[in-house]
Design an enzyme around this catalytic site. Structure first.
Site, PDB file in Angstrom:
ATOM      1  N   ASP A   1      -3.908   0.213   9.935  1.00 54.40           N
ATOM      2  CA  ASP A   1      -4.965   1.167  10.310  1.00 54.40           C
ATOM      3  C   ASP A   1      -6.224   0.879   9.496  1.00 54.40           C
ATOM      4  O   ASP A   1      -6.276  -0.089   8.741  1.00 54.40           O
ATOM      5  CB  ASP A   1      -4.486   2.608  10.104  1.00 54.40           C
ATOM      6  CG  ASP A   1      -4.099   2.876   8.655  1.00 54.40           C
ATOM      7  OD1 ASP A   1      -4.346   1.995   7.793  1.00 54.40           O
ATOM      8  OD2 ASP A   1      -3.545   3.954   8.379  1.00 54.40           O
TER       9      ASP A   1
ATOM     10  N   GLU B   1       0.837  -1.196   0.000  1.00 54.51           N
ATOM     11  CA  GLU B   1       0.000   0.000   0.000  1.00 54.51           C
ATOM     12  C   GLU B   1       0.875   1.252   0.000  1.00 54.51           C
ATOM     13  O   GLU B   1       1.721   1.431   0.869  1.00 54.51           O
ATOM     14  CB  GLU B   1      -0.884  -0.020   1.248  1.00 54.51           C
ATOM     15  CG  GLU B   1      -1.597   1.275   1.544  1.00 54.51           C
ATOM     16  CD  GLU B   1      -2.261   1.244   2.924  1.00 54.51           C
ATOM     17  OE1 GLU B   1      -2.058   0.259   3.666  1.00 54.51           O
ATOM     18  OE2 GLU B   1      -2.967   2.209   3.242  1.00 54.51           O
TER      19      GLU B   1
END
Ligand code: 0RA
Length: 699
Positions: A526, A451
């Site tokens: 997260d 990511e």
């Protein structure tokens, strides 16, 4: 043969009469080939003994005669099963001229169990009866309370020690069987409480209103009062677990869906007899896309499904389509909802009871009796139609979800076709963003899907470029709704991923062309990271399911904390681990101090601690602070330098990976206990619409 005929005297043991000889011969094959009767002489076979004895009491409860069953583990490998049923008959058996109890305990296949049971539970290995347990026990005692008395008979390796005797008056009714498995047969005798709990919880779900209590008194060495009926009355200081489900399989559906997001409140439930078959079914939808269908035939779990499941599925599909058409949710021009469409998000339990069921398949875990299908289809069809009429809001929600599944499926199909037709993946030039590895051997090659560009950068620098490839994906691009999954396929980012995988897609899919055997999804710890991970998993599930089945998909586990004391740094992957490391550091510090104090005197120690305590913060630990320890909490992969990323998350020697798995219906009993086990539910649920669940992926 001749020995078995009545009236012939035995030379082996003059104490027994001819009737007994018949009986004795009866159990010989069980001790000769125990595996034939209980499957194995390993742990499964051992536990099977408990199931067998329990099954008889459970049948008594199913018939409405017993309400409470207690299974107790006692010291010395003794098991005791108690019920409050009618009590095994103790009067003379007309054929063998011995008591019915003795016949039941000492002959194989003594009628349909004890004769006259309407649902003989005799599929596969199951239901071979108390006599088999008796044959494989060094000692077994049957205590029967009925007809105003307490009757007892004891056995040694299946042979009666004496005739059945009335030992006391009794106003109670019921059966107590106590036995010790024979160590000559079972190499290892170790009962597994978890397994016993799981089995009986499952059984309690299947018999509405039956109370089952498990008591683990193995460590209770005090003498247990022989005369007490249920040990529970003694209130022993030992663990006990009680299972009772008023709603039967409806409670099971509730249990399975507990803690999940349900699509509608009302749980569908039906139970009905048709033509000798008893059908029970219950269902409720979740908002996710997995299907959970659990089926039983005669209380035996059928992980491979079979006729009852087929009947259930066709009823479900037919009724939902009918309802959708009737209420104009599906129009004339629309296609029917498919079986797959109506199963997304479904939690269903189907339980049938059939006289003389046929079991098929490799593990005899599939119901083959065709009457199971017709009965289930009829019962569920009728009751579900009624349920939808009664709960129009729930019905609408369910159908709308099915329609959405249908759309998603169509969109996915169209997208696949477009991808193919437009040759989007043609040429197969590897994307520029891919930092490929130098190895061309897929078996050793890994693809990290990372990511964000900055983490991608660190990964590129930190990796072992020989076998590790990095593909950074921009978070934002992926941040689209999962309903628009078809769009994902046309995004440059995802196209890059598909090309990198090498397998192509849809009809062209070929797992042999997979370029990396480990595809590792590495996202931040997260909410965004979880979201992206879910999207990627959903994509893989929809389009690349074989990769999941083959175990090619992994999730990287970056650390949550870096904890440093002096020159030592440790990484913690969970809060618990953080605590452990902190206490390790604290005690190391303590040791250091006392060692130094002894050796070099005070001066030096003070210097040392001053230095350490200098710039670094003190860390709270329990009551006091540990001076010189610092904790860094990682909020994203980007906070790690390439070296740290390698050490903590990419180095095969040190990293942790979670393998992504889908429920495998074939895994039968394992899954079952998993499914039923207390801590389990979130573990097996793999693809979810909600990120919160994905972090619970099993390893
Ligand atoms: C058949 C007939 C009767 C009792 C039982 C079976 C029976 C067997 C077991 C095994 C464990 N617990 C059990 N409880 C009952 C007697 C029927 C009658 O009394 O009318």
């Amino acid at each position: 043969m001749a020995k078995e005929s009545k009236g012939e005297k035995t030379q082996k043991d003059p104490r027994y009469s001819a009737e007994d000889i018949y009986v004795l011969e009866g159990l010989e094959p069980v001790r000769k080939r125990p595996g034939m009767y209980i499957g194995s002489t390993g742990p499964d076979g051992l536990h099977h003994l408990v199931w067998e004895i329990f099954d008889n009491s459970r049948d008594e409860a199913m018939g409405g005669f017993a309400t409470q069953i207690e299974v107790a583990l006692l010291p010395g490998n003794v098991v005791r099963v108690v019920d409050d049923g009618r009590g095994i008959p103790v009067d003379m058996h007309p054929k063998t001229k011995v008591s019915a109890l003795e016949t039941a305990m000492t002959t194989l296949h003594a009628g349909g169990k004890f004769g006259g049971e309407s649902y003989k539970i005799s599929g596969g290995l199951h239901g071979v009866g108390a006599s088999v347990v008796n044959a494989l026990s060094t000692w077994l005692k049957a205590e029967i309370h009925r007809d105003g008395g307490k009757y007892v008979q004891e056995y040694k390796q299946g042979k009666p020690k004496e005739k059945v005797k009335k030992v006391a008056p009794s106003k109670k009714r019921g059966t107590i069987i106590t036995f010790t498995p024979d160590p000559e047969i079972f190499k290892e005798i170790e009962f597994d409480l978890q397994k016993i709990k799981d089995h009986h919880r499952q059984q309690a779900f299947l018999v509405k209103g039956m109370r089952v209590r498990i008591i683990d008194a193995r460590e209770y060495k005090g003498k247990i009062d022989e005369d007490v009926y249920y040990l529970d009355e003694l209130h022993l200081p030992v663990p006990s677990h009680s299972f009772y489900f008023e709603g039967g399989i409806l409670s099971l559906v509730r249990h399975l869906n507990k803690g999940e997001e349900v699509l509608h409140e009302a749980v569908f439930y039906v139970d009905k007899h048709v033509e000798g078959v008893f059908v029970e079914a219950s269902l409720q939808y979740l908002t996710d896309i997995t299907a959970r269908e659990i089926s039983f035939a005669n209380n035996i779990h059928t992980p491979e499904g079979g006729m009852h499941l087929t009947g259930f599925r066709s009823a479900l599909t037919r009724v939902l389509n009918d309802y959708a058409r009737k209420n104009n949710i599906l129009r004339e021009a629309d296609d029917n909802l498919s079986g797959d469409d109506v199963r997304e998000g479904l939690t269903a339990v189907i339980s049938v009871k059939i006289p003389n069921p046929q079991f098929e398949g490799q593990t005899k875990a599939k119901l083959g009796s065709p009457e199971g299908r017709t009965a289930t289809e009829a019962v569920v069809g009728e009751a579900l139609t009624y349920f939808l009429e009664e709960h129009p809001q729930d019905a609408r929600r369910i159908i709308e979800k099915c329609v959405l599944s249908q759309k998603a499926r169509k969109a996915a199909k169209a997208a696949r076709e477009t991808v193919l037709r437009k040759g989007i993946l043609e040429g197969m030039t590897l994307p520029g963003k891919l930092a490929d590895c130098s190895s061309r051997n897929p078996e050793e090659s890994e693809l990290y899907v990372v990511e964000g560009d900055s983490a991608g950068g660190s990964a590129k620098q930190g990796r072992d470029r020989r076998f590790q490839a990095i593909l950074p994906l921009k978070g934002k691009i992926l941040n689209i709704e999962k309903a628009r999954l078809d769009r994902m396929l046309t995004s440059t980012e995802i196209k890059a991923l598909i090309i990198a995988l090498g397998t192509a897609i849809a009809d062209e899919f070929d797992i042999k062309r997979l370029r990396y055997h480990r595809i590792i999804i590495m996202t931040d710890a997260d909410v965004d990271g979880a979201h992206i991970r879910t999207l990627l998993l959903t994509l893989l599930y929809r389009y690349f399911a074989p990769l999941i089945d083959a175990g090619n998909i992994y999730i990287a586990q970056p650390p949550l904390y870096r904890i440093q004391m002096g020159k030592t740094a440790k990484y913690a992957y969970s809060d618990k681990e953080k605590e452990i490391i902190l206490s390790e550091f604290a005690s190391a510090k303590q040791e250091q101090r006392s060692a130094k104090a002894k050796k070099a005197g005070k001066q030096e120690e003070e210097e040392e601690s001053a230095e350490e305590g200098g710039e670094e913060e003190g860390v709270e630990k329990g009551e006091g602070k540990i001076r010189g320890v610092s904790i860094q909490r990682y909020k994203g992969l980007g906070e790690m330098n390439p070296d740290q990323l390698w050490t903590t998350t990419m180095d095969p020697e040190r990293r942790m990976l979670k393998r992504v798995m889908v429920d495998d219906a074939q895994e039968a009993d394992k899954i079952f206990s998993v499914l039923m086990g207390s801590d389990v539910l979130p573990r097996k649920r793999f693809i979810q619409a909600h990120a919160k669940n994905v972090k619970n992926l099993d390893v």
